[in-house]
Design an enzyme around this catalytic site. Structure first.
Site, PDB file in Angstrom:
ATOM      1  CE1 TYR A 188      -9.852 -50.201  15.204  1.00  0.00           C
ATOM      2  CE2 TYR A 188     -10.755 -52.779  14.251  1.00  0.00           C
ATOM      3  CZ  TYR A 188     -10.302 -51.435  15.036  1.00  0.00           C
ATOM      4  OH  TYR A 188      -9.099 -52.239  15.387  1.00  0.00           O
TER       5      TYR A 188
ATOM      6  CD  GLU B 169     -10.804 -48.445  20.820  1.00  0.00           C
ATOM      7  OE1 GLU B 169     -11.818 -48.904  20.902  1.00  0.00           O
ATOM      8  OE2 GLU B 169     -11.076 -48.745  19.665  1.00  0.00           O
TER       9      GLU B 169
ATOM     10  CE  LYS C  75      -6.328 -50.332  13.883  1.00  0.00           C
ATOM     11  NZ  LYS C  75      -6.111 -52.361  12.958  1.00  0.00           N
TER      12      LYS C  75
ATOM     13  CB  SER D 159      -5.995 -53.590  16.470  1.00  0.00           C
ATOM     14  OG  SER D 159      -6.392 -53.484  14.589  1.00  0.00           O
TER      15      SER D 159
ATOM     16  CE  LYS E 276      -7.666 -50.432  18.892  1.00  0.00           C
ATOM     17  NZ  LYS E 276      -8.464 -52.100  18.078  1.00  0.00           N
ATOM     18  CB  THR E 277      -9.515 -55.786  21.673  1.00  0.00           C
ATOM     19  OG1 THR E 277      -9.834 -54.945  20.830  1.00  0.00           O
ATOM     20  CG2 THR E 277     -10.842 -55.852  22.678  1.00  0.00           C
ATOM     21  N   GLY E 278      -6.970 -56.673  20.105  1.00  0.00           N
ATOM     22  CA  GLY E 278      -6.104 -57.115  19.015  1.00  0.00           C
ATOM     23  C   GLY E 278      -5.982 -57.878  18.476  1.00  0.00           C
ATOM     24  CB  SER E 279      -7.181 -60.141  16.642  1.00  0.00           C
ATOM     25  OG  SER E 279      -8.523 -60.492  18.051  1.00  0.00           O
TER      26      SER E 279
END
Length: 383
Positions: free
Chosen positions: A168, A289, A85, A82, A331-334
Site C-alpha cells: 500500500y 477494496e 484514492k 485515502s 475504503k478508509t482514509g486519514s
C-alpha cells in the site's frame, strides 16, 4: 448464505418494509454506535450519512471547530484522506474510457525519464493497485521537490516482478494520478475539478478549497492541535480531496447505481469496482477494496488492519471482472486531523459514509459502520 445472514440479523433487529426505511430506528442505531466512539477517542465532530434504496439520511454530531463551536452538518467539509484514492482511480478509469490512456500502458510512455527503469516494467494498473514494485507507504522524507521525486522513481530498486505483492503506497497511486492528469492534458487537480467532480454532480467537493467554501471547512484535531492537510508531493492524488457528507452519499449512490452517468463515467465506475488482485481476505480493485457479501466483522477488520497498510502482502492476480455475486466495497482514509470510512453493498442498495475531524483508529470505524450496516440490511428486508 444471504438468507441465513438475514435470518441471523432478524434476531437482533425487527424487519422494516423495503419501501419505508424506519429513519427513527436507524437514527437510534447510529446514535448508539457513534456516541461511544466519539467519547472514547475524543472526536470533536462527525458527519454520518446512510443510503437505503436511494434514500439518503444524515446524522450529525459535535463541532467542526472547537474554538467557534460551529456545529457539524451534512454541508461541513472534511478531509477524506485515502478515500481520495477512489476518486483518483475513477479519473484514471475515465481517462481510459476516453481513450486517453490504457491501464496496460507503462509509466515511461508518459514520463520519458522513467523509460527502461525498474518502474517501467510495471503497468499503470500495477501502480493503481499498489502491486508495482514494492514502493514504501510514504514518499521518503529527503525527497522534497518534483525533480527529486522523479529521480527517486528513476533509480528505485524493485523488490520483485510486478503483480506479486501488494505494498500500500502513496507514491504508487500518486504516480498513477500524476500520469492520469498528464493524459487528460494538465495537472491531476485540474482534471479532477474540471472533469470528475462536476460529472459526478459533486458541488461541494474540492482538492483546492475555494475561499467561498472556507467557512464550511472543518478543522481537524491531532491531540489538541487544530490542523489541516499540508501541501506536499502527490498530496492531491493520494489523499487531497475534501468533501461533505451530502456529496459523499451521492457519490456512494452513484457507485451503487451509475446508470445516470454519461457512458464514459459509467465505465470508469465499473473499472474501479473490478477485482484485480486477491490480497488476504479482500480483492484489490482500482481504489476500492472488496469482499464477498455477507462478510464477517473479523474479515473486514483483517482487510483494513495495520498489517495490510504497513506490510507487503502476497497478491494473486484475478481475471479482471466486476463481481457478479453480492459484494461489499470499502475504503478508509486519514490525514493528520481527519478520519473517514466509506462502505456500500450495491446488491443491497445500502451504503454508509463516516467523516470525522480526528484520525481515530480504523478498527473503531469498521465496528461502528458494521453495526449500522447490519441495521440497514434489515431495513430493506421484506416483513
Amino acid at each position: 448464505m444471504l438468507k441465513l445472514f438475514a435470518a441471523a440479523c432478524a434476531a437482533l433487529f425487527p424487519a422494516v418494509a423495503v419501501a419505508a426505511p424506519d429513519a427513527a430506528a436507524i437514527r437510534q442505531v447510529v446514535d448508539a454506535a457513534v456516541g461511544p466512539v466519539m467519547a472514547e477517542y475524543d472526536v470533536p465532530g462527525m458527519a454520518v450519512a446512510v443510503t437505503v434504496d436511494g434514500q439518503a439520511m444524515f446524522f450529525n454530531y459535535g463541532v467542526a471547530a472547537r474554538d467557534s463551536k460551529q456545529p457539524v452538518t451534512e454541508a461541513t467539509l472534511f478531509e477524506l484522506g485515502s478515500v481520495s484514492k477512489t476518486f483518483t482511480a475513477t479519473l484514471g478509469g475515465y481517462a481510459q474510457a476516453l481513450g486517453k490512456l490504457s491501464l496496460a500502458d507503462h509509466p515511461g510512455k508518459y514520463v520519458p525519464q522513467l523509460k527502461g527503469s525498474a518502474i517501467d516494467h510495471a503497468s499503470l494498473l500495477h501502480l493503481g493497485t499498489y502491486t508495482a514494485a514494492g514502493f514504501p507507504l510514504q514518499i521518503p522524507d529527503d525527497v522534497k521537490t518534483q525533480a527529486q521525486l522523479f529521480d527517486y522513481f528513476q533509480h528505485f530498486k524493485a523488490d520483485g516482478a510486478p503483480g506479486q505483492r501488494r505494498s500500500y503506497s502513496n507514491p504508487s497511486i500518486g504516480l498513477f494520478g500524476y500520469i492520469t492528469g498528464m493524459a487528460l492534458g494538465g495537472s491531476f487537480a485540474d482534471a479532477a475539478e474540471r472533469d470528475l467532480f462536476p460529472q459526478l454532480g459533486l458541488q461541494h467537493t474540492y482538492i483546492r478549497v475555494p475561499q467561498s467554501a472556507m467557512a464550511s471547512y472543518a478543522w481537524g484535531y491531532s491531540k489538541e492541535q487544530a490542523v489541516r492537510v499540508r501541501p506536499d508531493l502527490f498530496d492531491s492524488e493520494a489523499y487531497g480531496v475534501k468533501s461533505t457528507a451530502a456529496d459523499m452519499i451521492r457519490y456512494v449512490q452513484l457507485q451503487i447505481d451509475p446508470s445516470k452517468l454519461a457512458a464514459p463515467m459509467q465505465r470508469a465506475v465499473h473499472t474501479t469496482q473490478t477485482a484485480y488482485f486477491q490480497v488476504g481476505p479482500m480483492a484489490q480493485g482500482l481504489g476500492w477494496e472488496s469482499y464477498p457479501y455477507p462478510v464477517s466483522l473479523d474479515q473486514l477488520l483483517k482487510g483494513n488492519s495495520g498489517d495490510m497498510a504497513f506490510e507487503p502482502q502476497p497478491a494473486r492476480a484475478l481475471t479482471p471482472q466486476t463481481p457478479a455475486a453480492p459484494t461489499l466495497y470499502n475504503k478508509t482514509g486519514s490525514t493528520r486531523g481527519f478520519g473517514s470510512y466509506v462502505v456500500f453493498v450495491p446488491a443491497q442498495n445500502i451504503g454508509i459514509v463516516l467523516l470525522a475531524n480526528r484520525a481515530y483508529p480504523n478498527d473503531a470505524r469498521i465496528k461502528l459502520a458494521y453495526s449500522v450496516l447490519q441495521k440497514l440490511a434489515m431495513a430493506r428486508q421484506p416483513m
